[in-house]
Design a protein around this motif. Structure first.
Motif, PDB file in Angstrom:
ATOM      1  N   GLY A  98      10.049  71.916  13.818  1.00 41.34           N
ATOM      2  CA  GLY A  98       9.743  70.386  13.627  1.00 41.34           C
ATOM      3  C   GLY A  98       8.348  70.054  13.876  1.00 41.34           C
ATOM      4  O   GLY A  98       7.579  69.408  13.015  1.00 41.34           O
ATOM      5  N   VAL A  99       7.758  70.879  14.911  1.00 45.13           N
ATOM      6  CA  VAL A  99       6.247  70.499  15.204  1.00 45.13           C
ATOM      7  C   VAL A  99       5.281  71.461  13.818  1.00 45.13           C
ATOM      8  O   VAL A  99       4.643  70.761  13.383  1.00 45.13           O
ATOM      9  CB  VAL A  99       5.870  71.144  16.365  1.00 45.13           C
ATOM     10  N   VAL A 100       5.997  72.413  13.408  1.00 42.57           N
ATOM     11  CA  VAL A 100       5.389  73.057  12.393  1.00 42.57           C
ATOM     12  C   VAL A 100       5.288  72.363  11.017  1.00 42.57           C
ATOM     13  O   VAL A 100       4.294  72.182  10.308  1.00 42.57           O
ATOM     14  CB  VAL A 100       5.781  74.541  12.275  1.00 42.57           C
ATOM     15  N   VAL A 101       6.542  71.878  10.862  1.00 44.74           N
ATOM     16  CA  VAL A 101       6.770  71.255   9.717  1.00 44.74           C
ATOM     17  C   VAL A 101       5.536  69.852   9.396  1.00 44.74           C
ATOM     18  O   VAL A 101       5.252  69.365   8.345  1.00 44.74           O
ATOM     19  CB  VAL A 101       8.139  70.698   9.559  1.00 44.74           C
ATOM     20  N   ALA A 102       5.792  69.176  10.864  1.00 50.34           N
ATOM     21  CA  ALA A 102       5.048  68.216  11.022  1.00 50.34           C
ATOM     22  C   ALA A 102       3.291  68.366  10.460  1.00 50.34           C
ATOM     23  O   ALA A 102       2.654  67.940   9.950  1.00 50.34           O
ATOM     24  CB  ALA A 102       4.917  67.517  12.286  1.00 50.34           C
ATOM     25  N   LEU A 103       2.871  69.447  11.040  1.00 48.33           N
ATOM     26  CA  LEU A 103       1.783  70.225  10.709  1.00 48.33           C
ATOM     27  C   LEU A 103       1.414  70.320   9.355  1.00 48.33           C
ATOM     28  O   LEU A 103       0.546  70.241   8.953  1.00 48.33           O
ATOM     29  CB  LEU A 103       1.470  71.043  11.653  1.00 48.33           C
ATOM     30  N   GLU A 104       2.251  71.026   8.736  1.00 48.74           N
ATOM     31  CA  GLU A 104       2.547  71.392   7.320  1.00 48.74           C
ATOM     32  C   GLU A 104       2.331  69.927   6.455  1.00 48.74           C
ATOM     33  O   GLU A 104       1.692  70.215   5.477  1.00 48.74           O
ATOM     34  CB  GLU A 104       3.587  72.283   7.099  1.00 48.74           C
ATOM     35  N   VAL A 105       3.034  69.079   6.729  1.00 51.42           N
ATOM     36  CA  VAL A 105       2.992  67.773   5.939  1.00 51.42           C
ATOM     37  C   VAL A 105       1.594  67.272   6.089  1.00 51.42           C
ATOM     38  O   VAL A 105       1.039  66.873   5.010  1.00 51.42           O
ATOM     39  CB  VAL A 105       4.077  66.663   6.578  1.00 51.42           C
ATOM     40  N   ALA A 106       0.866  67.370   7.302  1.00 45.86           N
ATOM     41  CA  ALA A 106      -0.522  66.933   7.380  1.00 45.86           C
ATOM     42  C   ALA A 106      -1.381  67.488   6.449  1.00 45.86           C
ATOM     43  O   ALA A 106      -2.321  67.075   5.802  1.00 45.86           O
ATOM     44  CB  ALA A 106      -0.747  66.985   8.797  1.00 45.86           C
ATOM     45  N   ARG A 107      -1.110  69.179   6.305  1.00 46.25           N
ATOM     46  CA  ARG A 107      -2.080  70.066   5.732  1.00 46.25           C
ATOM     47  C   ARG A 107      -1.841  69.590   4.236  1.00 46.25           C
ATOM     48  O   ARG A 107      -2.563  69.727   3.347  1.00 46.25           O
ATOM     49  CB  ARG A 107      -1.770  71.403   6.000  1.00 46.25           C
ATOM     50  N   ALA A 108      -0.549  69.343   3.647  1.00 56.49           N
ATOM     51  CA  ALA A 108      -0.064  69.138   2.342  1.00 56.49           C
ATOM     52  C   ALA A 108      -0.782  67.987   1.891  1.00 56.49           C
ATOM     53  O   ALA A 108      -1.493  67.979   0.633  1.00 56.49           O
ATOM     54  CB  ALA A 108       1.333  69.168   2.291  1.00 56.49           C
ATOM     55  N   LEU A 109      -0.853  66.917   2.720  1.00 56.87           N
ATOM     56  CA  LEU A 109      -1.518  65.796   2.234  1.00 56.87           C
ATOM     57  C   LEU A 109      -3.082  66.059   2.102  1.00 56.87           C
ATOM     58  O   LEU A 109      -3.672  65.337   0.958  1.00 56.87           O
ATOM     59  CB  LEU A 109      -1.320  64.427   3.121  1.00 56.87           C
ATOM     60  N   ARG A 110      -3.547  66.718   3.028  1.00 55.30           N
ATOM     61  CA  ARG A 110      -5.005  66.853   2.723  1.00 55.30           C
ATOM     62  C   ARG A 110      -5.410  67.791   1.532  1.00 55.30           C
ATOM     63  O   ARG A 110      -6.318  67.529   0.868  1.00 55.30           O
ATOM     64  CB  ARG A 110      -5.436  67.791   4.113  1.00 55.30           C
ATOM     65  N   ASP A 111      -4.492  68.730   1.433  1.00 57.54           N
ATOM     66  CA  ASP A 111      -4.697  69.447   0.111  1.00 57.54           C
ATOM     67  C   ASP A 111      -4.580  68.816  -1.200  1.00 57.54           C
ATOM     68  O   ASP A 111      -5.271  68.927  -2.009  1.00 57.54           O
ATOM     69  CB  ASP A 111      -3.468  70.874   0.125  1.00 57.54           C
TER      70      ASP A 111
END
Length: 417
Positions: A98-111
Motif C-alpha cells: 500500500g505504501v509502495v503503490v501510493a508512491l507509484e501513483v505520485a510518480r505516475a502523475l509526475r511522469d
C-alpha cells in the motif's frame, strides 16, 4: 508496464524488493516499528518520496508523510498510503504494498506532467501492527485524534510509547489531528483467498469489520486422572471444548449470510495442565468479527444462552461471557466506493465489493474523512507469514485503479467539497 498506463511494474517490484532486504537476519520479513530496522526502512522511503517530488516530514504522531502541493492547496488533501512495519516473521507485502503503490501513483502523475488541484500526500503510518507496546494503529489513531492518552505511558524494556514516538521523529506535545484531508485511500493485499478463488483482480472494500473479544472462565475441579470415575468429574476442559465447538457452530451460521462474520477461540489457557490431573480451570478468549453490528449483537446473545446451557448440562461453573474489547464496524464512504468501482472498470480490473475481516488504518482515518480501500489478491490467502505473496502485476493493476480514482476525485471533490 500496464498497457495505456504510466504505472511501472518494474518500479513497484524494485521498491518491494528493496524493503524486503531490510529485515532481521534469518527472519524474513521482520521490520517491527520502533526498531533500528524500521528507521532504516523509513530512511529508504523518505528518499523515495523525495525522488517522486514530495516534501517529506514526520508528523506529531510519528507518521512519515510526503507532500506534493496541489495547484489549489486550499481545496485540501487527497491522501494515499498504508504502513511499512511488519509482524515478527511476517510478510513482505502486508502494508508495504500500500505504501509502495501510493508512491507509484505520485510518480505516475509526475511522469504524466499532472499536478492535481488538491494536495497529494503519501503516508507511512506508524505501527499499524501490534507493536512492542502491545497496541496497534498508533499513527492513524494519532492522526485521527483517537489515540488514548493513557497509551503514552505504556512501557516496553524501559521505553515508553511517548519516547518511542519521539525516537521516530514525532512529538506528542504537538497537535496531530488533521482536518484538511478530503479523502483517504488505501491498497492492501486481501489476506484471504476470495479474490484468488473467484479469479478477480480487485476487491472494493465496503467496511472494516468490527472486532469484539470475549473472555470466558471455566472453573471445574482438579482430581486424580487415574482414580476419579468418569461420571464423577468436573472437567473444565471438556466443558470448554463444548463451548469452543458452539462458537464455531454459531460463527458458521452467521457467516452463511451475505455479510462477513467470523469467530475464533484464539487464546486458550488450561490449568494445572498436567497429564495425570483432571483440568480444573480454563480461560478462553473469543475473537469475533462482524461487518454488521446486528450480527455481533446476535452472536453475543446466542453465546450467553449457549454457555449457560452447556454449564447446566456438564455441572461445571462457567463465568458469564465478559466483553474485553468492543470496536464497532467501520463502513467505507459510499461515494468513494462508487469512484473505485468506476476506476476498476476504467482499468479493466475484474472486481467485486467485499468486507475486510482484518483491521486497517483506514478504519481510523474514517473518523476524520471520507475513507475507503481496495484489496488485491494474495496467494492462497496467506498473510502474516514469510509465505505471503502477491504478484507485481496484481499490485500494479491495483495501483492503476488508485491512479484513476485519484484523478476522478480531484475533480469530484471540487464539486462536492
Amino acid at each position: 508496464m500496464i498497457p495505456n498506463s504510466p504505472i511501472s511494474t518494474n518500479r513497484i517490484s524494485s521498491d518491494i524488493d528493496a524493503l524486503a532486504l531490510i529485515t532481521e537476519p534469518g527472519r524474513p520479513y521482520t521490520r517491527r516499528a520502533f526498531t533500528p530496522l524500521f528507521l532504516e526502512g523509513r530512511k529508504w522511503l523518505e528518499q523515495a518520496m523525495r525522488e517522486a517530488g514530495a516534501v517529506t516530514r514526520v508528523d506529531a504522531a510519528g507518521n512519515l508523510v510526503g507532500t506534493i502541493p496541489g495547484k489549489r492547496p486550499e481545496l485540501g488533501t487527497i491522501m494515499l498510503g498504508s504502513h511499512s512495519d511488519t509482524v515478527p516473521d511476517g510478510g513482505r507485502f502486508d502494508g508495504i504494498a500500500g505504501v509502495v503503490v501510493a508512491l507509484e501513483v505520485a510518480r505516475a502523475l509526475r511522469d504524466q506532467g499532472v499536478v492535481l488541484e488538491h494536495t497529494l500526500e503519501v503516508v507511512d503510518f506508524l505501527a499499524e501492527e501490534v507493536s512492542i507496546f502491545g497496541v496497534s494503529c498508533i499513527g492513524s489513531r494519532g492522526m485521527s485524534g483517537t489515540r488514548p492518552a493513557e497509551w503514552l505511558a505504556r512501557e516496553s524494556d524501559g521505553l515508553t510509547l511517548e519516547q518511542g514516538i519521539a525516537q521516530v521523529g514525532g512529538d506528542v506535545r504537538l497537535p496531530a489531528q488533521r482536518d484538511d484531508i478530503k479523502a483517504f485511500l488505501e491498497l492492501h493485499i486481501e489476506q484471504g483467498p476470495v479474490l484468488q478463488d473467484q479469479q478477480l483482480d480487485v476487491g472494493v472494500v465496503t467496511a472494516i469489520a468490527g472486532i469484539t473479544r470475549i473472555e470466558i472462565i471455566v472453573d471445574g475441579r482438579a482430581d486424580h486422572a487415574g482414580t476419579t470415575p468418569m461420571g464423577s468429574r468436573k472437567d473444565a476442559l471438556t466443558t470448554a471444548a463444548w463451548i469452543a465447538l458452539g462458537v464455531e457452530e454459531l460463527g458458521k451460521a452467521l457467516a452463511s449470510g451475505a455479510a462477513h462474520f467470523a469467530a475464533t477461540v484464539g487464546e486458550f489457557e488450561m490449568s494445572p495442565n498436567a497429564a495425570n490431573v483432571v483440568p480444573a480451570r480454563v480461560r478462553m478468549l473469543i475473537d469475533a468479527r462482524a461487518e454488521l453490528r446486528d450480527d455481533m449483537e446476535r452472536f453475543v446473545d446466542e453465546l450467553d444462552k449457549g454457555v449457560a446451557a452447556i454449564a447446566e448440562k456438564t455441572g461445571v461453573t462457567v463465568s458469564e461471557p465478559r466483553i474485553v474489547s468492543d470496536n464497532p464496524p467501520t463502513p467505507c464512504d459510499a461515494g468513494l466506493l462508487d469512484v473505485l468501482d468506476a476506476a476498476c472498470d476504467s482499468a479493466g480490473a475484474r472486481h467485486r465489493r467485499m468486507a475486510s475481516g482484518a483491521g486497517h488504518d483506514t478504519a481510523w482515518m474514517a473518523r476524520i474523512t471520507r475513507a475507503a480501500m481496495i484489496f488485491v489478491p494474495c496467494k492462497d490467502g496467506r498473510s502474516h507469514s514469510a509465505d505471503e505473496f502477491a504478484t507485481t502485476e496484481d499490485i500494479a493493476l491495483g495501483a492503476a485503479v488508485l491512479l484513476d480514482a485519484v484523478r476522478a476525485l480531484d475533480v469530484k471533490l471540487q464539486e462536492t467539497g
